[in-house]
Design an enzyme around this catalytic site. Structure first.
Site, PDB file in Angstrom:
ATOM      1  N   GLU A  54       0.850  -1.409   0.163  1.00 49.27           N
ATOM      2  CA  GLU A  54      -0.234   0.045  -0.130  1.00 49.27           C
ATOM      3  C   GLU A  54       0.584   1.067  -0.032  1.00 49.27           C
ATOM      4  OE1 GLU A  54      -0.711  -2.802   1.852  1.00 49.27           O
ATOM      5  OE2 GLU A  54      -2.642  -3.226   1.563  1.00 49.27           O
ATOM      6  N   HIS A 123     -10.801  -4.564  10.717  1.00 52.10           N
ATOM      7  CA  HIS A 123     -11.445  -4.451   9.408  1.00 52.10           C
ATOM      8  C   HIS A 123     -12.585  -3.696   9.248  1.00 52.10           C
ATOM      9  CE1 HIS A 123      -8.444  -7.719   8.934  1.00 52.10           C
ATOM     10  NE2 HIS A 123      -8.799  -7.810   7.750  1.00 52.10           N
TER      11      HIS A 123
HETATM   12  C1  LIG Z   1      -2.157  -4.325   4.915  1.00 52.00           C
HETATM   13  C2  LIG Z   1      -3.110  -5.220   4.497  1.00 52.00           C
HETATM   14  N1  LIG Z   1      -3.337  -5.061   3.127  1.00 52.00           N
HETATM   15  C3  LIG Z   1      -4.279  -5.964   2.727  1.00 52.00           C
HETATM   16  C4  LIG Z   1      -5.135  -6.874   3.452  1.00 52.00           C
HETATM   17  C5  LIG Z   1      -6.192  -7.726   2.602  1.00 52.00           C
HETATM   18  N2  LIG Z   1      -5.817  -8.962   2.655  1.00 52.00           N
HETATM   19  C6  LIG Z   1      -5.900 -10.108   3.487  1.00 52.00           C
HETATM   20  S1  LIG Z   1      -5.181 -11.614   3.225  1.00 52.00           S
HETATM   21  C7  LIG Z   1      -4.490 -10.762   1.806  1.00 52.00           C
HETATM   22  C8  LIG Z   1      -3.623 -11.796   0.674  1.00 52.00           C
HETATM   23  C9  LIG Z   1      -2.568 -12.252   1.465  1.00 52.00           C
HETATM   24  O1  LIG Z   1      -1.746 -13.198   0.741  1.00 52.00           O
HETATM   25  P1  LIG Z   1      -0.455 -14.034   1.545  1.00 52.00           P
HETATM   26  O2  LIG Z   1       0.099 -13.248   2.499  1.00 52.00           O
HETATM   27  O3  LIG Z   1      -0.079 -14.849   0.469  1.00 52.00           O
HETATM   28  O4  LIG Z   1      -1.461 -15.075   2.300  1.00 52.00           O
HETATM   29  P2  LIG Z   1      -2.631 -16.217   2.021  1.00 52.00           P
HETATM   30  O5  LIG Z   1      -3.786 -15.586   2.190  1.00 52.00           O
HETATM   31  O6  LIG Z   1      -2.169 -16.491   0.724  1.00 52.00           O
HETATM   32  O7  LIG Z   1      -2.151 -17.147   2.938  1.00 52.00           O
HETATM   33  C10 LIG Z   1      -4.845  -9.730   1.562  1.00 52.00           C
HETATM   34  C11 LIG Z   1      -4.239  -8.543   0.502  1.00 52.00           C
HETATM   35  C12 LIG Z   1      -4.813  -7.021   4.560  1.00 52.00           C
HETATM   36  N3  LIG Z   1      -5.457  -7.895   5.520  1.00 52.00           N
HETATM   37  N4  LIG Z   1      -3.478  -6.035   5.191  1.00 52.00           N
END
Ligand SMILES: Cc1ncc(C[n+]2csc(CCOP(=O)(O)OP(=O)(O)O)c2C)c(N)n1
Ligand SMILES: Cc1ncc(C[n+]2csc(CCOP(=O)(O)OP(=O)(O)O)c2C)c(N)n1
Ligand SMILES: [Mg+2]
Ligand SMILES: [Mg+2]
Lengths: 336, 343, 336, 343
Positions: A54, A123
Site C-alpha cells: 500500500e 477490518h
Molecule cells: C495491509 C493489508 N493489506 C491488504 C489486506 C487484505 N488481505 C488480506 S489477506 C490478503 C492476501 C494475503 O496473501 P498471502 O500473504 O500470500 O497469504 P495467503 O492468504 O495466501 O495465505 C490480503 C491482500 C490486509 N489484510 N492487510
C-alpha cells in the site's frame, strides 16, 4: 432513471469517468477481480492489480497524478491505510501548499469502510474524521447509489486528493466478499435504500461539500452520514409515532463540511444529535459541536458514535456501532 | 554518447559554489531550520541528470539542491526559496526539503524513503503517457531500510516501470553508520527483487555517466527498472551544524554541549556495568574519529575530475571556474538585495 | 529542587525509570547520539539505534512490550509516525480489546512535535488530536520540565500504550539539532518557562488525565497544552492590562482528557477559547466543544489553531501557528 | 532430535478435522464475517511448532488457527472465539484473525505483513529476557511485498535477533498470482538482507521439521534470524466462499454473480480496444483454470505423510484418526450446546 446497487453505481460512474478521460486508471490489490466489469472493459493497463504494498502504490499514485494521470487507488479497507497514510498526510495533501500553489495531486483513494457484518476491529473502522483532520484532503462518504456515483464523478474531476469511502454494509460486492462469503445462512441489517436505488441515466457530478436534508424535522436535527443516515431515518420514523420530529441531514462529505447547512438546521431545531460510526473522540462529532458553537448557536447536543475498538462478537458489535435504539434514546433525551 | 567532462565539471562546480554560498547565508541566520547540502555527492547528480530529456522525472530526497540546479532550476529561485521568500521556487512555502518544479517533473520530500514510491508513480505516468521517458529516484543508504522504498523496488519490477533507483551511499544516516543499519549487500538486495543493478564509484562523474547511460537505455527500452549503487561521502556531515563534525570544528562548544551530558551519564551511580558503559563510550569515540573520512579531500568528487581538466587546459578551467563563481556571486547579491527590498 | 531544561528533564526521568526497572529500554533512530547521556549510562543493549524502519521497530516495540519488555520507542518527529501508525492504530491500541482484556502493550512512543523554528510542513506537525482519535491510546503533551519528567514516569508505569510528545520549541536538544544547528545567528520565540525550570529532586509520576490550571481567570477560559500554554499565559498577561481576565488551563494530556476540569472552568467563565497547535478541524478543539455541550454548559466558544499545512517561511509560519496576537484578539472578541 | 511422524500426522489431522468442522459451522451461519482456514498448510505448522519450547513466541497472520491449535490452545476456546462467545479464547472480542494466547506468547494480526515486526519484537524480548528462546513469524507470499515485513528482515539481521521467518507460499494472494506480484526470488531476497535462508517443500512435514530444526538451532545459538521458504497450497482458496473456487463449485451462482458483470463490461460500447479486452478475459479464464491446482490432492500435506504411516501400521492410523475425530466432534457438540445455553 435506472436502478442500481450502491457498488454497481460506483463502478458505473467510474466507468463513465474512465471512458471520458483516458488518464483515469484504477489500481489496487485484486481490483481486476473485484471490479471485473471494469477490468474486462478497460484492460490491464487501466485496471491494475498491485502487490500488497500500500505504501508504494499509494505513493506511486500520488506521483502519477502529479505527472498527468488521474489514478483511482483502491485501498481495500480503510484500516489498511494505516500502513500508507504517509502518502496522504505528508505528500498528497501538502503538495499544493509546498509548491506555492503550482502543483496538484488529482488523485482519488477509493476505500471500503464500516462495520456491521462481524469482521472484527481491524477490518471495520470508519476513520473518516481521522482523515478529514488532514488539511488539503477531501473525504467523501456517500449513503445511496445515486450519491455514490455522482460523488465519484465529482471526485474524479476535483483536481485535488479525495478519499472516497464505500461503506461495506451497503456495498453488496464488499458485503458478499467479506460478510456472507456467498452464504445464505447469514443476514445483516442492511439498509435497503442504501444498498439499492434509482440513479440517473448519465452521471452528473455532485459537488463535494453539499449536505442533503433527507428528512425535515422540527425537534431535533440528526447530522450523520453513510449507514448512519439510514439508521437515523429509521429512528426518526419510530420517533415520529411518539410525537417527536427528528430531521436527518446527510453530510455526504466530511471534508469539505457543509457548515451552513448544519448551522441552518440546528438553529431551527435547537437540538443537534450527531450520529457517527467513526470513533467518538477528536473527530467529526466534536467538529460539528465546534461549528455550531463558533456560529454562536445555542443548542442542546448529544452524539451516538463508536466509542471503543469494535468487538468481533456480532451482538456486541451491534451495540457498539450507532444503532436505531441508541439514536432513538439519544433523541428522546435531547428533546425531553 | 560520450560524456563531456568539461560540462560535468561545470555542473558540479556550480553546485558546489552555490551550496557553499548557501552555507554562508544559512550560517548568517538568513535561512531557518535544517539545511542538508549535497556537498560530496555532486558527481552522482552530474553523471545522470544531463542525460535526462524532456518528460523525464526526478524524485528527490532531503538533499535535492544539486539535482534541481543541474536540471535547470534557477539558482536564484532556489536561494530565495531557502530564504522563505514569496519569489522563491515554491513561494517560500516549501523550503529546501520540499522543492517542486512541476514543469520539470521534479519533486522532493523530507520523508526518508518517499523517493521510491514517487519514482514508481512518475515511472507509471511515463509508461502510460510518455513513451521512452524515465524517472530517477535519488536516496541515501539510510533510505534502503525504509519499507516504502523496498516495496517500490518490487512494484517497479512487477510493473516493468522505467525507473532508475539511485542510492547515494555516503555510509551514514545522521549518526548511524551503514554497516550497523543495512543488512547484507545492497546490490544483491536490488537483484533479488529481480532488478538489474550496478555498483559505481559515485565520486567519479564519468563512471557514473557510463553506468547511468546503460541503465537509462535499459529503462527507456521498456526493460524495467535499474538500481545504481553509487558510493560517495558527505563533506558537510549530515546537515549544517552536524554534531559529529563539530567535535573537531568547535571542540569547546561540543565539550559543553554534547560531551558533558555523556560524561555525566557515564559516571552516573546507577546504570549498566562498566564494561557496557566503556563499550558505548568507545563506540562514540570511534564514530567521531571515523567521521574524518567524510571530510577527506580524497572523497571529493570535484577533485576526482579536476586534475585531468587542468592538465588538458588550465586556462580554460580557470575561466570556467571564475565565470561560475561570478554567476553565483551575482545570484547571492541579487538574493540579498531582494531581501533588503522586502524588509 | 533542581533546575533543568525540558529535554534534560525527560531524559532524567527516563533514566530514573530505566535504573528502577531493567525491562525499560530506549530504541529509535540515532538515540545513542541524541540521548548520549543515557547511552553512556545504560549501554548498547538498552539504548539501541535502529535502521530507518519506523514500521518495523515500532511494531517490534509493541510486540516486545507484550513479551515483557517496557520499550520506549522514539519516532524522531511525529510527522514520521505516518509511515508506522499501523502499529498504534491496528495493534497496540487494540490489543487489550482483541485479547478480551488478557494482554496489554505497555509501550511508550516518544516523539518530537511542533513548530516555530522554520523547518517546513513535513517536520513541524503536532498531530496529538489525530492520535487521540484512536481509542486505547494515551497522548501526553507536557509544557514544562517538571511536568515532562513526571508524565514520562507515569507513562512508563501506565501499562498501556502512550504517545509522549516533546515540543521542539521548548526542547533545547531538538531545537539545537533542527532549528539553530549550533548557530547563534538565529533566535526563536522560545517560552523560557517551558524550556527551563524547577524539577523535583526525585521524579514522582504525574497521573495522566489531570489538567492544571496555570492561571485563574474570570472572563475567559483558555484551554491549551504544550507551547500553547505559554502563548496563552503571555496573551493573558497582556489582556490583564486591558482589564480582561483570561484563565489558562493546561491539559497536559489529550487522552485521557480531563473533562471535569474543562467543564468546571468553562462553566465559571462562560467563555471557552481553545488554543491548539494541531490542525483545527476534526481534532482536539472540536472535542472540547463537544465536551462542554454534552455537559449542558452554555458558553461562547472560539479557537485558535493551525488551519493549514504549515508554511516554511518564518513569518508565515508564525502567523499560521497559534500566536499571542491571535489569542489576544480571540479573547477580546469572545469577551466583547 | 528426529521427528516423530505419528505425532506430526496427529497434529495435522487434528487441525484438518477441526478446520473442516469450522467450515461447516461457518457455512451454517454461526460464524460471522470472513474465515481464512489453514487447510493445506498444516505441514508447515506441524514441522515447526512441536520444536518450540516454553518462552518461544509466535507471530501469526490471518490463518492462525493451525498454529494456535498445535501450540496447545484448546480447540473449544478457538471455536467459541470464532462464534463470538464470551467464553472464547479472547472473550469473542477478536475473532479468527485476532487470536491471542498471552501465556504462550502467541499473537495474530489481520494486517498483512504485521507478523514481521511482531516477530522481531518477540525476538528482541527473547534476546534480552529469555536466552535461547526464539520467535517464529508465519506469513504468506503476498506479505513479502509488505514494507514492514521487509524492514523486519533487515532489523532482525542488524540486531541478530533469534527469529524464524516462515513464508507459507501458496502462490496466491487472494486472486493475485505470486508470479505477477513478487519480483525476483524470495530466497535470494532473504539472503540479500544478510539472512540465512532455506527453501523447503511445505507439504512435507518431515522436510519442514528438518529444515526448521537446523534453523532453530542457528537462531537459538544467537547467530541471527533465518528465513524458511515453504511451498504449499490453500485447499479452500483464499477464504471460505472463495470466488475463484466457486466458479467450479457453484457455476450457476457464479455466472449470475460474477461472470455477468464481466460480460457486461466486456461488451460495453466504450472501452479499450478488443485486443485489450480479450487479454483481460483470457487472464481471468487462466486464473480460474489454474486455481484447480489448489485443490489437487497432490498438494495435500496429509496425503503426503499418510501412505507411509498406513504402510507402517494401518490399524494404529485408523485408531489415531478416529480418536481425533471423536475429540473434535465432542468439541463441536460442546460449542454448539454452549451456544444453545447462551441463547
Ligand atoms: C495491509 C493489508 N493489506 C491488504 C489486506 C487484505 N488481505 C488480506 S489477506 C490478503 C492476501 C494475503 O496473501 P498471502 O500473504 O500470500 O497469504 P495467503 O492468504 O495466501 O495465505 C490480503 C491482500 C490486509 N489484510 N492487510
Ligand atoms: C521516515 C523518516 N524517518 C526519519 C527521518 C529523519 N531523517 C532525515 S535524514 C535521515 C537520514 C537519512 O540517511 P540517508 O538516507 O543515508 O541519507 P543521507 O542523509 O545520508 O544523505 C533521517 C533519519 C525522516 N526524515 N523520515
Ligand atoms: Mg546516507
Ligand atoms: Mg499466499
Amino acid at each position: 432513471m435506472r436502478k442500481m446497487s450502491f457498488s454497481e453505481a460506483i463502478d458505473d460512474a467510474l466507468g463513465q469517468g474512465m471512458a471520458a478521460d483516458p488518464r483515469v486508471l484504477l489500481l489496487g490489490e485484486d481490483v481486476q477481480g473485484l471490479h471485473g466489469g471494469l477490468f474486462l472493459r478497460f484492460g490491464r493497463q487501466r485496471v491494475r492489480n498491485t502487490p500488497i504494498s500500500e505504501a508504494a502504490f499509494l505513493g506511486a499514485a500520488v506521483a502519477a497524478s502529479m505527472a498527468g494521470l488521474r489514478p483511482v487507488a483502491e485501498i481495500m479497507l480503510v484500516d489498511f491505510l494505516a500502513v500508507a497514510v504517509d502518502a496522504l498526510l505528508n505528500h498528497a495533501s501538502k503538495l499544493e501548499t509546498f509548491s506555492g500553489g503550482r502543483w496538484q495531486a488529482p488523485l482519488v483513494v477509493r476505500t471500503a469502510c464500516g462495520g456491521g457484518y462481524g469482521d472484527g476491529g481491524q477490518h471495520e473502522q470508519s476513520l473518516w474524521g481521522w482523515l478529514a483532520h488532514i488539511p488539503g484532503l477531501s473525504v467523501v462518504v456517500p449513503s445511496t447509489p445515486a450519491d455514490a456515483g455522482g460523488l465519484m464523478l465529482a471526485a474524479l474531476e476535483l483536481g485535488s486528493p479525495v478519499v472516497f469511502m464505500e461503506h461495506k454494509l451497503i456495498s453488496s460486492i464488499w458485503l458478499d466478499f467479506l460478510g456472507s462469503g456467498g452464504r445464505d445462512t447469514v443476514t445483516f441489517d442492511v439498509p435497503p435504500d442504501g444498498e439499492h436505488g434509482r440513479v440517473p441515466d448519465r452521471w452528473q457530478p455532485i459537488p463535494l461539500g453539499q449536505a442533503l436534508l433527507r428528512k425535515k424535522g422540527s425537534d431535533v436535527t440528526i447530522v450523520t452520514l453513510g449507514v448512519g443516515v439510514h439508521r437515523a431515518l429509521q429512528a426518526s420514523a419510530e420517533l415520529e409515532k411518539q410525537g417527536l420530529s427528528a430531521g436527518v441531514l446527510d453530510l455526504r462529505s466530511v471534508s469539505p463540511l457543509d457548515k451552513a447547512a448544519v448551522c441552518q438546521e440546528v438553529s431551527r431545531t435547537g437540538r443537534l444529535l450527531v450520529v457517527d460510526e467513526d470513533y467518538e473522540g477528536f473527530g467529526l462529532s466534536g467538529e460539528l459541536a465546534a461549528i455550531v458553537l463558533e456560529a454562536g448557536i445555542s443548542c442542546k447536543y448529544a452524539r451516538v458514535c463508536t466509542q471503543t475498538t469494535i468487538p468481533f462478537a456480532r451482538r456486541l458489535e451491534d451495540e457498539t456501532l450507532p444503532n436505531v435504539a441508541r439514536i432513538g434514546a439519544a433523541c428522546r433525551k435531547l428533546a425531553g | 554518447m560520450a560524456p563531456d567532462a568539461w560540462m560535468l565539471y561545470g555542473l558540479m562546480y556550480k553546485s558546489r559554489v552555490f551550496e557553499e554560498a548557501v552555507r554562508q547565508i544559512w550560517q548568517a541566520g538568513r535561512i531557518s531550520g535544517e539545511m542538508h547540502l549535497g556537498l560530496g555527492e555532486e558527481a552522482i547528480a552530474a553523471g545522470i541528470i544531463p542525460q535526462l530529456v524532456e518528460g523525464d522525472a526526478l524524485a528527490l530526497d532531503h538533499r535535492g539542491t544539486p539535482a534541481m540546479l543541474m536540471r535547470g532550476v534557477a539558482p536564484l529561485a532556489l536561494l530565495r526559496e531557502f530564504m522563505g521568500s514569496p519569489d522563491g521556487l515554491c513561494a517560500g512555502m516549501g523550503g529546501h526539503m520540499h522543492l517542486f518544479a512541476p514543469e520539470k517533473l521534479a519533486a522532493s520530500s523530507g520523508i526518508v524513503g518517499a523517493a521510491g514510491p514517487a519514482a514508481a508513480g512518475f515511472g507509471l505516468a511515463a509508461q502510460m503517457l510518455r513513451p521512452n521517458c524515465v524517472s530517477v529516484a535519488f536516496f541515501g543508504d539510510g533510505a534502503t531500510s525504509a519499507g516504502m522504498l523496498l516495496e517500490s523496488f518490487n512494484l517497479a519490477v512487477v510493473w516493468k516501470l522505467p525507473v532508475l533507483f539511485v542510492c547515494k551511499d555516503n555510509d551514514w544516516a545522521i549518526t548511524t553508520p551503514a554497516e550497523t543499519a543495512v543488512g547484507g549487500n545492497l546490490l544483491a538486495r536490488a537483484r533479488a527483487f529481480g532488478m538489474r543493478a550496478e555498483e559505481v564509484d559515485g565520486r567519479d562523474a564519468l563512471a557514473v555517466w557510463q553506468a547511468a547511460s546503460e541503465a537509462l537505455r535499459h529503462a527507456r527500452a521498456g526493460n524495467g527498472p535499474v538500481f545504481l549503487w553509487a558510493h560517495c561521502i558527505h563533506l558537510e556531515g549530515h546537515f549544517l551544524g552536524d554534531g559529529l563534525l563539530d567535535m573537531f570544528r568547535r571542540p569547546v562548544y561540543s565539550l559543553r554541549k554534547r560531551v558533558w551530558p555523556m560524561v555525566k551519564g557515564f559516571f552516573h551511580p546507577q546504570g549498566a556495568a562498566w564494561g557496557e558503559r566503556l563499550a558505548a563510550a568507545r563506540q562514540i569515540v570511534g564514530q567521531v574519529l571515523s567521521i574524518q573520512n567524510q571530510t577527506s579531500p580524497q572523497g571529493d568528487p570535484l577533485l576526482c575530475l579536476r586534475p585531468a581538466l587542468e592538465r588538458e587546459n588550465a586556462r580554460r578551467l580557470a575561466d570556467l571556474e571564475a565565470s561560475i563563481r561570478d554567476e553565483i556571486q551575482k545570484v547571492v547579491s541579487q538574493a540579498v538585495a531582494l531581501e533588503g527590498n522586502m524588509a
